[in-house]
Design an enzyme around this catalytic site. Sequence first.
Site, PDB file in Angstrom:
ATOM      1  N   HIS A  46       0.844  -1.197   0.000  1.00 10.14           N
ATOM      2  CA  HIS A  46       0.000   0.000   0.000  1.00 10.14           C
ATOM      3  C   HIS A  46       0.883   1.252   0.000  1.00 10.14           C
ATOM      4  O   HIS A  46       1.722   1.427   0.879  1.00 10.14           O
ATOM      5  CB  HIS A  46      -0.894  -0.029   1.241  1.00 10.14           C
ATOM      6  CG  HIS A  46      -1.942   1.025   1.223  1.00 10.14           C
ATOM      7  ND1 HIS A  46      -3.198   0.803   0.720  1.00 10.14           N
ATOM      8  CD2 HIS A  46      -1.911   2.311   1.612  1.00 10.14           C
ATOM      9  CE1 HIS A  46      -3.898   1.907   0.812  1.00 10.14           C
ATOM     10  NE2 HIS A  46      -3.153   2.848   1.351  1.00 10.14           N
ATOM     11  N   ALA A  47       0.695   2.127  -1.006  1.00 11.24           N
ATOM     12  CA  ALA A  47       1.581   3.277  -1.160  1.00 11.24           C
ATOM     13  C   ALA A  47       1.471   4.226   0.026  1.00 11.24           C
ATOM     14  O   ALA A  47       0.379   4.512   0.501  1.00 11.24           O
ATOM     15  CB  ALA A  47       1.229   4.027  -2.442  1.00 11.24           C
TER      16      ALA A  47
ATOM     17  N   HIS B 209     -12.804   1.644   8.627  1.00 13.97           N
ATOM     18  CA  HIS B 209     -12.664   2.779   9.545  1.00 13.97           C
ATOM     19  C   HIS B 209     -13.588   2.716  10.753  1.00 13.97           C
ATOM     20  O   HIS B 209     -13.347   3.396  11.733  1.00 13.97           O
ATOM     21  CB  HIS B 209     -12.870   4.084   8.778  1.00 13.97           C
ATOM     22  CG  HIS B 209     -11.863   4.260   7.691  1.00 13.97           C
ATOM     23  ND1 HIS B 209     -11.861   3.485   6.556  1.00 13.97           N
ATOM     24  CD2 HIS B 209     -10.805   5.088   7.583  1.00 13.97           C
ATOM     25  CE1 HIS B 209     -10.844   3.836   5.781  1.00 13.97           C
ATOM     26  NE2 HIS B 209     -10.190   4.802   6.376  1.00 13.97           N
TER      27      HIS B 209
ATOM     28  N   HIS C 272       0.863  12.177  -6.140  1.00 17.27           N
ATOM     29  CA  HIS C 272       0.068  12.333  -4.914  1.00 17.27           C
ATOM     30  C   HIS C 272       0.931  12.115  -3.670  1.00 17.27           C
ATOM     31  O   HIS C 272       0.946  12.931  -2.755  1.00 17.27           O
ATOM     32  CB  HIS C 272      -1.109  11.340  -4.944  1.00 17.27           C
ATOM     33  CG  HIS C 272      -1.850  11.247  -3.657  1.00 17.27           C
ATOM     34  ND1 HIS C 272      -3.010  11.953  -3.405  1.00 17.27           N
ATOM     35  CD2 HIS C 272      -1.586  10.560  -2.511  1.00 17.27           C
ATOM     36  CE1 HIS C 272      -3.425  11.692  -2.179  1.00 17.27           C
ATOM     37  NE2 HIS C 272      -2.586  10.843  -1.613  1.00 17.27           N
ATOM     38  N   GLU C 273       1.646  11.018  -3.636  1.00 16.50           N
ATOM     39  CA  GLU C 273       2.445  10.686  -2.442  1.00 16.50           C
ATOM     40  C   GLU C 273       3.528  11.732  -2.198  1.00 16.50           C
ATOM     41  O   GLU C 273       3.795  12.122  -1.055  1.00 16.50           O
ATOM     42  CB  GLU C 273       3.085   9.299  -2.595  1.00 16.50           C
ATOM     43  CG  GLU C 273       2.094   8.145  -2.620  1.00 16.50           C
ATOM     44  CD  GLU C 273       1.237   8.055  -1.364  1.00 16.50           C
ATOM     45  OE1 GLU C 273       1.674   8.510  -0.305  1.00 16.50           O
ATOM     46  OE2 GLU C 273       0.104   7.562  -1.474  1.00 16.50           O
TER      47      GLU C 273
ATOM     48  N   TYR D 221     -11.917  12.651   4.781  1.00 17.40           N
ATOM     49  CA  TYR D 221     -11.885  12.253   3.371  1.00 17.40           C
ATOM     50  C   TYR D 221     -12.897  13.044   2.550  1.00 17.40           C
ATOM     51  O   TYR D 221     -12.672  13.363   1.393  1.00 17.40           O
ATOM     52  CB  TYR D 221     -12.118  10.747   3.227  1.00 17.40           C
ATOM     53  CG  TYR D 221     -11.070   9.941   3.960  1.00 17.40           C
ATOM     54  CD1 TYR D 221      -9.765   9.858   3.470  1.00 17.40           C
ATOM     55  CD2 TYR D 221     -11.356   9.303   5.163  1.00 17.40           C
ATOM     56  CE1 TYR D 221      -8.795   9.150   4.149  1.00 17.40           C
ATOM     57  CE2 TYR D 221     -10.385   8.591   5.852  1.00 17.40           C
ATOM     58  CZ  TYR D 221      -9.110   8.512   5.341  1.00 17.40           C
ATOM     59  OH  TYR D 221      -8.149   7.810   6.024  1.00 17.40           O
TER      60      TYR D 221
ATOM     61  N   GLU E 137      -4.355  14.872   2.607  1.00 15.09           N
ATOM     62  CA  GLU E 137      -4.778  14.116   1.421  1.00 15.09           C
ATOM     63  C   GLU E 137      -5.094  15.063   0.268  1.00 15.09           C
ATOM     64  O   GLU E 137      -4.839  14.766  -0.901  1.00 15.09           O
ATOM     65  CB  GLU E 137      -6.007  13.271   1.730  1.00 15.09           C
ATOM     66  CG  GLU E 137      -5.751  12.086   2.632  1.00 15.09           C
ATOM     67  CD  GLU E 137      -4.639  11.185   2.138  1.00 15.09           C
ATOM     68  OE1 GLU E 137      -4.564  10.941   0.913  1.00 15.09           O
ATOM     69  OE2 GLU E 137      -3.830  10.734   2.959  1.00 15.09           O
TER      70      GLU E 137
ATOM     71  N   HIS F  95       2.504  14.602  -0.156  1.00 14.09           N
ATOM     72  CA  HIS F  95       2.639  14.399   1.303  1.00 14.09           C
ATOM     73  C   HIS F  95       4.074  14.710   1.740  1.00 14.09           C
ATOM     74  O   HIS F  95       4.306  15.395   2.721  1.00 14.09           O
ATOM     75  CB  HIS F  95       2.344  12.945   1.677  1.00 14.09           C
ATOM     76  CG  HIS F  95       0.907  12.549   1.554  1.00 14.09           C
ATOM     77  ND1 HIS F  95      -0.108  13.246   2.160  1.00 14.09           N
ATOM     78  CD2 HIS F  95       0.321  11.510   0.907  1.00 14.09           C
ATOM     79  CE1 HIS F  95      -1.272  12.640   1.897  1.00 14.09           C
ATOM     80  NE2 HIS F  95      -1.031  11.596   1.142  1.00 14.09           N
TER      81      HIS F  95
HETATM   82 ZN   LIG Z   1      -2.461  10.129   0.423  1.00 11.80          ZN
END
Ligand SMILES: [Zn+2]
Length: 607
Positions: free
Chosen positions: A346-347, A504, A376-377, A514, A404, A380
């Site tokens: 999982h990235a 969750h 995207h990553e 989210y 996010e 972060h």
């Molecule tokens: Zn993310």
Amino acid sequence: MLGSLRVLTICLLIPSFASAQNMSLSTAVTVKDLETFLKAANERLNDLSVKYNQAQWVQETYITDDTEAVAAAMNENYLQAISDLAAEAKRFDNLQASPELTRQLKLLKLLVAAPAPNDPKERAELARLGAWLSGIYGKGKYCPKTGPFAGQCMGQSEMEKAMASTKDPEVLLDLWVGWRTISAPMRQNYTRFAELANKAAREMGFRDLGALWRSNYDMTPEQFSAELDRLWNQVRPLYLSLHAYVRSQLVKKYGAQMVPPTGPIPAHLLGNIWAQDWTHIYDLLNVPSGSGVDLTPILQQKHIDDLRMVRYGEAFFTSLGFEPLPKTFWERSMFRKPADRDVICHASAWDVDNQEDLRLKMCIRINDEDFRTIHHELGHNFYQRAYRHQPFIFEESANDGFHEAIGDTIALSITPEYLKQIGMISDAPGPDADIGLLMHKALEKVAFLPFGLLIDQWRWGVFSGQIKPDDYNKAWWQLREKYQGVAAPVQRTERDFDPGAKYHVPGNTPYARYFLADILQFQFHRGLCRAIGYQGPLHRCSIYNNKVAGERLKKMLEMGKSQPWPDALYALTGERQMDASAILDYFAPLQKWLDEQNANNGVKPGW
Ligand SMILES: [Zn+2]
């Protein structure tokens, strides 16, 4: 994908006896005492979080019983410290101090999603229940007896793949019902968990656990709830247009017997276990062809490997004026699935020492999706690095939706024009190909909105006592129908516990973030595009290679969580309110197309 490593907030607090005793010593305290306390608290938490990050990194890139044990022990130390400090912080409750110190004090208490009750027996029980709930979810498997998956036992990720891959309604129904057998046994323990977690929240001065969660947004819990309603009402017409069109196409595929043309959509037909992401039914939707650029064949033709894909991501940020990633990033990251051991693929983006030790952990596949995910990553990672000069407690995004959202904002700039600029394609297709591109994105981002909202609508109701245990499932399906316009494909009863089939809930991770991220990323994108003077359709704007956008972005990222989030939002967009009109702008051409299709086909939105 997880941003920073503060996923720790899903775990439980167990205050020590020592700190409980400290609390009763209510001697007079001074601002100087508070300063000293916070300085030490930041240092201690930083130190323990680095140790935990290191252990966790090793565990996720080399899964063994030993690395799991070491990581769990480090996590416990870290949580114990938060717990001790949060208890000790009560000494300063009535002290007048600067906004900065008061903010740190408040955020310290909000570092965990489930505080622990004062009573040691109840503390232990809550910890046990929390571990049991996430454990039973993690181990949850369904083994179909018939159909193409017969003989396999499927956990969440296999289940997701299976539901994305088949269009056979009988198979889908079996998988859908089967996955929900894993959550039925959670009901009683979840009820007790909610009771104890609520008690702890009340001991900390909050009305219930939901109110505690909603206190993390620089406004009252009531104001925050009203904010979410406001945002949802803004974006609802777009959702209704999409829902109506998708339903009409599903009627064509499955018939009006199975899909009521004016009612809610059966939840098992949308290509996802929870009907939260509809991208996998794209090919059922009769969208005009010529839909945008698929990078997968291009990356392969050009023999671009995983390392080069990450270099493209980095180049996006340096084009904005950010410093290149540190040498250690390239030495310590994991880009490729190792052949000789188990890892968590999982990235995720890491900031191991809360300074410069940034890392990416990902089993990169050479395809379009992963090219975007890398952008995207890295969003972060650049956020993490930007706020590294803040005290530990402020080393976070402005509110939990921002982290996010930043990653996704960057990914929104992967436009055909950007791909042309970096030499990936030689000609950017004209905007007539955009309906497909926008539809694809809408099935992910617009379809998600009501789901992102309702998880916590349900939990806030549970925690406040408005939703009673005897109505858990009924209330869940009322919300699913009200917001999403989806219905259970078979009768559900109070013997089921369908909320527990989403990680969750048993994992006790707040979910409103989210929903916020989904709204905010478009607002960030629009703010940056306005700042650079872009005028054309919003979905064709890319901030690539623009230093003005980079400056704006940097200014906000550096703030971390040190200021109320409206100030951070202002730094980036010049706006102080969250605003869903940006997502409407972005999808305006699609909405127009959807409304035309719906009108031509005599389809009426709503259910
Ligand atoms: Zn993310």
